[in-house]
Design an enzyme around this catalytic site. Structure first.
Site, mmCIF file in Angstrom:
data_model
loop_
_atom_site.group_PDB
_atom_site.id
_atom_site.type_symbol
_atom_site.label_atom_id
_atom_site.label_comp_id
_atom_site.label_asym_id
_atom_site.label_seq_id
_atom_site.Cartn_x
_atom_site.Cartn_y
_atom_site.Cartn_z
ATOM 1 N N HIS A 155 14.708 -0.007 -7.522
ATOM 2 C CA HIS A 155 14.082 -0.600 -8.736
ATOM 3 C C HIS A 155 12.937 -1.555 -8.367
ATOM 4 C CE1 HIS A 155 17.776 0.790 -10.860
ATOM 5 N NE2 HIS A 155 18.348 0.407 -9.725
ATOM 6 N N SER A 276 -16.048 -3.502 0.293
ATOM 7 C CA SER A 276 -16.496 -3.488 -1.100
ATOM 8 C C SER A 276 -17.997 -3.728 -1.122
ATOM 9 C CB SER A 276 -15.769 -4.590 -1.869
ATOM 10 O OG SER A 276 -16.539 -4.979 -2.989
ATOM 11 N N LYS A 282 -13.305 -8.003 1.082
ATOM 12 C CA LYS A 282 -12.427 -6.844 0.914
ATOM 13 C C LYS A 282 -12.327 -5.943 2.135
ATOM 14 C CE LYS A 282 -10.924 -5.600 -2.624
ATOM 15 N NZ LYS A 282 -9.602 -5.722 -3.219
ATOM 16 N N GLU A 289 -5.409 5.557 -0.799
ATOM 17 C CA GLU A 289 -5.597 5.687 -2.249
ATOM 18 C C GLU A 289 -6.126 7.076 -2.610
ATOM 19 O OE1 GLU A 289 -7.833 2.119 -3.688
ATOM 20 O OE2 GLU A 289 -7.397 1.474 -1.650
#
Ligand code: ARG
Length: 474
Positions: A155, A276, A282, A289
């Site tokens: 969970h 980025s 970043k 991804e």
């Protein structure tokens, strides 16, 4: 331009030529098509439809085309619709009218089915090697970080501690099933439809089994209608690949979370992160991804392909030409995803301390403490309740289970009406024993079943996985 068409008087509308053309996609089948043609030529020779000299000339012509395809020098003619017509026309251009005998007893319907099965077979072999590479990366990381402890979650909440290697080996299990599915699909794909003609079977006494053997097929298809319209192997391969992508995507999802500084469990190497355009701070795990994102496309290819098949009456329908773009794209995506994920996993930096700290939070060893009480004769339900009281007490004090004082532990036990617990309450060793049971290491050791996370089980699993991987080629 029409390669044939005595029946036609007019030219094909250019919009139809553009619309029906598949050469940009199916030229990937060129080598398979040439192999199928060579086997067919030999079959025509055995059947007495070509003499020895004709067989030799056709085989030489096909061999020369093969060299051109391999060298990338064959010029594909977009006016010639597909790979089959391009290669037949190229053969005729090189060896003359004899090339016109190639298509005896053959249709593009059994031809493309043969080509695609050959393509599927070799693609599966390549994917199998790539899956093995990914497994090696996971096992390698597990061996390198063998003692690292993760907070196992259910969970998305802290549940029980597990070895990081145990977690990685879970993905190895998934990938092994992926390999098994690919092998299973390969088995069903590896039969020859050649000789089925357009739909009714070739009109010549072709020895289909001999042609099949020459192409390395395990056997021949049994029904000519099915042979030219069956694309089950495409659906199966798409499913195997889609599920493989889903597995990679789940790992990719975990890597993105683990990379978040709030977790800080892992850091992807510079080579596997991107920056980025605006935020100088970043460093993003973009490859992971994109694996997650591409998994969506592959799932879409599977769904789209099943939709394509479901309305098709027997036998060949032109819709089947649309089998190739999703299949080719899905397999290429899976192969590339395996490669990039293997590289990312191999170069992952692991912060064992951060993992261990997180594994110590959330009272993840509570189950192990309850199990310790059970070993002392307390019924599990009662043990569950008592440890729940200990967790509540630790939460109230803002400490870990291992930091609870004797008094708090004795008080929690004293609340119980269970005779076994009451019998234990006076034992002066008990609080220390329960604190010991609450350590991460004791909790890990206690899960000592086949498939459990006890260190000795995980070490054995790593050794077994490594031995298995060393035993297979690739
Ligand atoms: N390009 C076609 C395909 O990929 C080849 C078979 C065409 N057969 C036909 N009768 N039009 O399915």
């Amino acid at each position: 331009m029409r390669l044939w068409g005595g029946r036609f008087t007019g030219e094909t509308d250019t919009r139809v030529v553009d619309f029906t053309r598949s050469i940009e996609v199916d030229r990937a089948l060129a080598l398979d098509d040439l192999a199928g043609s060579a086997a067919h030529v030999r079959g025509l020779g055995l059947a007495g439809l070509l003499d020895e000299a004709e067989v030799a000339a056709l085989i030489a012509g096909l061999g020369a085309l093969r060299a051109e395809v391999e060298a990338g020098t064959l010029a594909w003619d977009p006016g010639l619709e597909d790979v089959h017509m391009n290669l037949e026309a190229a053969l005729v251009a090189r060896i003359g009218p004899l090339g016109g005998k190639l298509h005896t007893g053959r249709s593009r319907n059994d031809q493309v089915a043969t080509d695609l099965r050959l393509w599927a077979r070799r693609t599966i072999d390549g994917l199998d090697a790539a899956v093995l590479g990914m497994e090696r990366a996971l096992v390698g990381l597990g061996e390198r970080e063998g003692d690292a402890i993760l907070p196992g979650m259910t969970h998305i909440q802290p549940a029980q501690p597990v070895l990081f290697a145990h977690h990685l080996l879970a993905y190895v299990e998934m990938l092994e099933r992926d390999r098994d599915r690919l092998a299973d699909c390969r088995r069903r794909a590896n039969v020859s439809p050649l000789g089925s003609g357009a739909l009714a079977g070739a009109g010549y006494p072709l020895d289909r089994e001999s042609t099949a053997r020459e192409l390395g097929f395990d056997g021949v298809t049994a029904n000519s209608l099915d042979s030219v319209s069956d694309r089950d192997f495409v659906a199966e391969l798409l499913f195997a690949v889609a599920l493989g992508m889903v597995h990679l995507s789940r790992l990719a999802e975990e890597i993105t979370w683990w990379s978040n500084p709030r977790f800080g469990f892992v850091r992807a190497a510079d080579a596997f992160t991107t920056g980025s355009s605006m935020m100088p701070n970043k460093k993003n795990p973009d490859p992971a991804e994109l694996v997650r994102g591409r998994a969506a496309r592959v799932v879409g290819s599977l769904a789209g392909f099943l939709a394509l098949l479901k309305g098709l009456p027997l036998a060949y329908q032109r819709d089947l030409q649309e089998d190739k773009p999703p299949l080719f794209e899905a397999c290429a995506t899976f192969g590339a995803s395996l490669g990039v994920m293997a590289g990312m996993v191999e170069t992952l930096a692991v912060d064992r301390e951060a993992m261990r700290r997180a594994a110590s939070e959330g009272f993840t060893t509570a189950t192990a403490v309850a199990d310790a009480l059970v070993r002392l004769g307390v019924p599990f339900r009662e043990a569950h309740h008592v440890v729940g009281r200990l967790v509540a007490a630790a939460e109230a004090e803002g400490c870990a289970l291992t930091e609870l004082g004797d008094g708090v532990i004795v008080a929690a036990l004293a609340e119980s009406r269970d005779s076994a617990v009451m019998g234990l309450a006076g034992d002066p060793e008990l609080p220390a024993a329960l604190r010991e049971a609450a350590t991460l290491d004791a909790a890990l050791v206690s899960c000592d079943v086949i498939g459990g996370t006890a260190p000795r089980r995980v070490s054995a699993a790593l050794v077994a996985a490594r031995a298995r991987l060393d035993g297979v080629g690739g």
